[in-house]
Design a protein around this motif. Structure first.
Motif, PDB file in Angstrom:
ATOM      1  N   SER A 249       0.842  -1.193   0.000  1.00  0.00           N
ATOM      2  CA  SER A 249       0.000   0.000   0.000  1.00  0.00           C
ATOM      3  C   SER A 249       0.881   1.248   0.000  1.00  0.00           C
ATOM      4  CB  SER A 249      -0.928   0.001   1.214  1.00  0.00           C
ATOM      5  OG  SER A 249      -1.769  -1.137   1.192  1.00  0.00           O
ATOM      6  N   PHE A 250       0.312   2.364  -0.415  1.00  0.00           N
ATOM      7  CA  PHE A 250       1.077   3.601  -0.539  1.00  0.00           C
ATOM      8  C   PHE A 250       0.156   4.798  -0.394  1.00  0.00           C
ATOM      9  CE2 PHE A 250      -0.273   2.227  -4.746  1.00  0.00           C
ATOM     10  CZ  PHE A 250      -0.841   3.379  -5.293  1.00  0.00           C
ATOM     11  N   ALA A 251       0.782   5.976  -0.245  1.00  0.00           N
ATOM     12  CA  ALA A 251       0.046   7.240  -0.238  1.00  0.00           C
ATOM     13  C   ALA A 251       0.379   7.998  -1.517  1.00  0.00           C
ATOM     14  CB  ALA A 251       0.416   8.069   0.982  1.00  0.00           C
ATOM     15  N   GLN A 283       3.917   1.973   2.471  1.00  0.00           N
ATOM     16  CA  GLN A 283       5.340   1.676   2.316  1.00  0.00           C
ATOM     17  C   GLN A 283       6.028   2.692   1.418  1.00  0.00           C
ATOM     18  OE1 GLN A 283       6.467  -2.490   1.921  1.00  0.00           O
ATOM     19  NE2 GLN A 283       4.314  -3.091   2.107  1.00  0.00           N
ATOM     20  N   VAL A 284       5.224   3.416   0.634  1.00  0.00           N
ATOM     21  CA  VAL A 284       5.747   4.414  -0.302  1.00  0.00           C
ATOM     22  C   VAL A 284       4.858   5.645  -0.234  1.00  0.00           C
ATOM     23  CG1 VAL A 284       6.298   4.924  -2.720  1.00  0.00           C
ATOM     24  CG2 VAL A 284       6.584   2.590  -1.842  1.00  0.00           C
ATOM     25  N   SER A 403       8.967  -1.578   1.328  1.00  0.00           N
ATOM     26  CA  SER A 403       9.697  -0.992   2.452  1.00  0.00           C
ATOM     27  C   SER A 403      10.149  -2.091   3.394  1.00  0.00           C
ATOM     28  CB  SER A 403       8.785  -0.002   3.179  1.00  0.00           C
ATOM     29  OG  SER A 403       9.215   0.218   4.499  1.00  0.00           O
ATOM     30  N   PRO A 404      11.242  -1.889   4.132  1.00  0.00           N
ATOM     31  CA  PRO A 404      11.617  -2.848   5.174  1.00  0.00           C
ATOM     32  C   PRO A 404      10.776  -2.703   6.444  1.00  0.00           C
ATOM     33  CG  PRO A 404      13.200  -1.071   5.107  1.00  0.00           C
ATOM     34  CD  PRO A 404      12.260  -0.835   3.944  1.00  0.00           C
ATOM     35  N   TRP A 410       9.445   4.976   1.804  1.00  0.00           N
ATOM     36  CA  TRP A 410      10.017   5.500   0.570  1.00  0.00           C
ATOM     37  C   TRP A 410       9.249   6.743   0.134  1.00  0.00           C
ATOM     38  CZ3 TRP A 410      14.434   3.804  -1.567  1.00  0.00           C
ATOM     39  CH2 TRP A 410      14.880   2.501  -1.280  1.00  0.00           C
ATOM     40  N   VAL A 411       9.944   7.671  -0.495  1.00  0.00           N
ATOM     41  CA  VAL A 411       9.318   8.832  -1.122  1.00  0.00           C
ATOM     42  C   VAL A 411       9.758   8.852  -2.584  1.00  0.00           C
ATOM     43  CG1 VAL A 411       9.030  11.331  -1.124  1.00  0.00           C
ATOM     44  CG2 VAL A 411       9.390  10.129   1.042  1.00  0.00           C
TER      45      VAL A 411
END
Length: 889
Positions: A249-251, A283-284, A403-404, A410-411
């Motif tokens: 998942s991410f934003a 994660q991102v 991501s760990p 992350w960006v």
């Protein structure tokens, strides 16, 4: 309710098998007989209500901090975490997930209703019956890092009627086994226990896995690609494999959003919740830009926000030490974290928190080290805490990167025009996207992200939030665990609403044992009713006094109207052919007209919503103009309509069916409608009350006041008229109902004021639904001059002795010489009041004695116009007994 303790276990009894704990040796022996077990268990239908009742009982116990259930389950969670607060939160979240309102909403969303297993007609115009049937044997292979997922997955299997075999990891506690044992103990029927097996063993025990999966109809597997591949190898031909795999998942933030401090704080909260251990954790962070400098600048501005959020989380954890187990997920979607690749730990500048295991430390160290090396190429920028508690990894390349975790984010840049091309290749791994932007941005980007493969779009700060009935990874779990089945029949089933009623009566739980509830008690409850349970407000017709308020949720109302619609089908209404005119009263919050409008709508029927009106000529004209052949309304009003418009309606001759409610037609009135107006069918449209909703229905074989009970909605008791005890078989008594489908008000043991008796045997219509004969209301029995009289005896006397076809009203009053009884008759059907008086005094001996011999009261008969009879303002019902004695005292 006090729950009985489940069976005890020992340190070697690691497995729960149909109500008892067993050891490895016994489990091995029983697994060999698994196919026979499944066949035997499936032969016994599992009503959804049985599951709902047990879950709600367990939920109530889990909500009670002092309950023995919490005390028994506490050690299973304490084995995984030393955090007492976290244990309590986990049990509280499990209680919320098992609560009846949450599960009912899930059933409605996923399977269309709270009784999905019943073979009913999705389109009442057709005699086709459909239902959701269990797939059969449902095998659950649960993850090893989210203990609450396993029992909740089994609950989903029970809601769909399956036999469930669960495998939990050998590294897990016995929470799943013990929670399921508590659930089975909450079911007095034992049906749930017979459908649950929960085993705890390592995946390396392949023979057990093979024996579990060989007879499976569905295998639900939680985990990564290796776990899914392993389950696929064991799945037999035709077995449905349901994958609940790892997701990312991410934003996604527009420029306006990433410059908003509140948005950054909300994003940091999402990163910190559960240490990113949920599939829905970000994660991102994608920025709607292609400028690398903006990516690096955002990383710099976000780092202190993440640092602050992390400090708050760690401060809370320090106040209540924990060994790191995650809390129970709010939904099964948020349960399984992405995989962590094992690697040899490497040491770089930032420290790694000692609470992480070696594989987690290695993953974080490796990811951070590579990102720092790529800084020299201008590709990345790393900003990390000195103590290793958080890190922001800026990267100029848009490709999705895992991501760990553990507050590592992350960006990356990703212009909106490139979203689909960049993300669609990873669509099988995508789950949640939090979108920050304007309202227009959110609408536009949501559609783009969904096209790219995203399954959920949420606000920033709400990625881990969920709602009851939310889909799992893009599908409804209950549908995946079920089969949609159908039965096609011919027109001989036209009056059958549910095929199951022709097989057996709907099982109903034992009635509660508390105090009886009256109308005053119902009204008192309204003062404390929460707003979310008060969607629809109705008032009673006021037949027995001041109109009373009744309140329903929209879902409760829908459930009741669908049940009433099934009853109208059974009564002989044909939605495919009948043209129905709704002539019930409306206005003033009275629900008669509205309810039958809803009933006809759910039957997909042709309806002419006229409502009862004082202009009888206009109503008759509308019936003729619109070719109505079926009318629904109150007997009082319909009788007035037929008589005032007799010439028109006789000439029309098109009214074939009359369905009534609230009152009854007399035998003479029925004869007149049949012989004079050509009406072929006269039946009750529904038996019910404003407080409880529909209670019963007539079938095509019902006569007089006999009705089937809507046991899918209510549990009925019949109590002695004078004492609070059940009547003996065949005896009349007070009807006491307990509603099982009300979300807000608890209408338990509600005495509605009616008298009735059970009609023994199976109805000739074939339905096993129980029957009762209504014997009038308590108010039909009046006391005057020391004697008790039943209103129905006056009606019967008028019919039998006078051939009377009109309405009859009793008026009680007090005069200077004592009490007085006035019998009012309609002048159109009774022209000799003295003859009528003589008939009443003769046919009702106690009345004759009280009037002529004992002089305890006086009695007269009045012949009046039908419009002069007193009626209730709301419903138009005839007031059968008008007691003026209190008013004149």
């Amino acid at each position: 309710m006090t729950l009985a303790a489940p069976p005890a276990t020992t340190h070697r009894a690691l497995h729960y098998w149909q109500g008892e704990f067993i050891d490895d040796t016994e489990a091995t022996a029983r697994l060999a007989d698994l196919p026979a077990l499944v066949e035997q268990a499936l032969a016994e239908p599992l009503p959804t209500e049985t599951v709902l009742n047990a879950c709600d009982t367990l939920s109530a116990a889990l909500r009670d901090p002092a309950s023995a259930v919490r005390e028994r389950l506490h050690p299973q969670l304490a084995d995984a975490t030393g955090d007492t607060t976290e244990v309590g939160e986990t049990l509280t979240e499990l209680a919320a997930a098992l609560a009846r309102p949450a599960l009912e909403r899930k059933l409605r969303r996923e399977l269309g209703g709270t009784g999905p297993e019943r073979l009913t007609r999705p389109d009442a115009r057709e005699t086709v019956f459909e239902a959701w049937a269990p797939a059969g044997l449902l095998v659950h292979i649960a993850p090893g890092n989210a203990a609450a997922v396993a029992p909740l997955s089994v609950v989903e299997g029970l809601l769909t009627g399956n036999v469930n075999v669960l495998k939990t990891s050998s590294g897990d506690t016995l929470l799943a086994q013990h929670l399921l044992a508590e659930l089975a103990a909450a079911d007095p029927t034992g049906a749930l226990a017979r459908r649950v097996v929960a085993l705890r063993f390592p995946s390396g025990r392949r023979e057990w896995l093979r024996l579990m999966c060989a007879p499976a109809d569905v295998i639900a597997v939680w985990g990564g690609e290796d776990a899914v591949a392993g389950a696929a190898e064991l799945a037999p031909a035709g077995c449905r494999l349901v994958e609940w795999g790892h997701k990312i998942s991410f934003a996604y933030l527009t420029r306006v959003a990433w410059q908003d401090p509140a948005t950054l704080e909300a994003l940091a909260a999402d990163v910190c919740r559960l240490d990113q251990q949920a599939c829905s954790s970000p994660q991102v962070v994608y920025l709607d830009t292609e400028d690398s400098e903006e990516v690096f600048a955002f990383a710099e501005s976000f780092a202190p926000v993440l640092a602050k959020a992390t400090a708050a989380v760690l401060d809370t954890a320090a106040a209540s030490p924990s060994t790191g187990a995650a809390a129970a997920p709010q939904s099964l979607d948020a349960a399984v974290p992405p995989p962590v690749d094992a690697a040899v730990p490497l040491v770089v500048g930032a420290a790694i928190p000692p609470s992480l295991d070696a594989a987690e430390q290695a993953e974080i160290t490796t990811t951070e080290l590579l990102a720092r090396l790529e800084q020299h190429l201008g590709l990345t920028k790393v900003i990390a805490a000195d103590d290793g508690t958080w890190r922001v990894l800026a990267d100029t390349r848009p490709a999705l990167t895992a991501s760990p975790l553990h507050r590592s984010i992350w960006v990356k840049p990703l212009p909106a025009r490139d979203i689909t091309a960049t993300l669609r290749p990873m669509r099988r791994y995508l789950q949640t996207a939090a979108v920050g932007g304007s309202r227009a941005d959110i609408a536009r980007l949501s559609r783009t992200l969904l096209t790219a493969g995203v399954l959920r779009v949420t606000p920033v700060g709400g990625m881990l939030d969920s709602y009851d009935g939310e889909p799992h990874d893009g599908v409804y779990a209950l549908q995946r665990y079920s089969r949609r089945v159908s039965v096609q029949t011919d027109d001989t089933f036209q009056a059958t609403a549910c095929l199951d009623d022709l097989v057996a009566a709907t099982p109903t739980p034992a009635p509660p044992t508390g105090d009886l509830l009256d109308k005053a008690g119902v009204q008192a409850q309204l003062a404390t009713l929460a707003p979310e349970h008060a969607h629809l407000h109705f008032r009673s017709g006021g037949t027995t006094g001041t109109p009373a308020l009744s309140v329903f949720t929209n879902h409760d109302y829908d459930t009741q109207m669908r049940a009433a619609a099934h009853g109208l089908l059974a009564a002989g209404f044909d939605p495919a052919r009948d043209r129905a005119a709704n002539l019930f009263y409306c206005g003033g919050m009275y629900g008669g007209f509205i309810s039958f409008f809803s009933i006809l709508e759910r039957l997909n029927a042709t309806q002419i919503p006229l409502a009862a009106g004082t202009d009888h000529a206009a109503v008759a004209e509308a019936l003729i103009t619109h070719h109505a052949d079926t009318i629904l309304g109150m007997p009082s009003y319909l009788w007035q309509l037929f008589n005032s418009q007799a010439e028109k309606l006789r000439a029309y001759g098109g009214i074939r069916k009359v369905f009534y409610g609230g009152e009854h037609f007399t035998a003479e009135q029925r004869r007149t409608l049949n012989d004079t107006f050509g009406v072929e069918v006269i039946r009750s449209a529904s038996y019910g009350s404003t407080d409880l909703g529909p209670l019963g229905y007539q079938c095509t074989h019902a006569h007089g006041a006999v009705h089937h009970v809507l046991t899918e909605l209510h549990t009925l008791e019949i109590l002695d008229p004078q004492e609070d005890r059940p009547v003996r078989a065949g005896e009349a008594g007070r009807l006491v109902f307990t509603s099982r489908t009300r979300s807000g008000q608890r209408l338990e043991r509600y005495q509605i004021g009616d008298l009735g008796r059970v009609v023994e045997g199976i109805c000739p219509c074939g339905s096993h639904a129980p029957r009762i004969e209504l014997l009038g209301r308590h108010g039909d029995v009046l006391r005057i001059g020391t004697y008790f009289y039943n209103y129905r005896r006056f009606v019967e006397t008028a019919q039998e002795q006078l051939g009377y076809r009109g309405e009859l009203q009793l008026v009680l009053s007090t005069e200077t010489t004592g009490e007085h009884l006035t019998v009012r008759l309609e002048g159109e059907y009774a022209t000799d009041p003295q003859r009528a008086r003589t008939a009443f005094l003769t046919a009702i001996p106690e009345l004759g004695t009280a009037v002529t011999e004992e002089k305890l009261l006086t009695c007269t008969v009045e012949v009046v116009d039908g419009t002069a009879l007193e009626r209730t303002a709301g419903s138009g019902k005839l007031r059968t007994v008008v007691d003026l004695r209190t008013a004149s005292a």
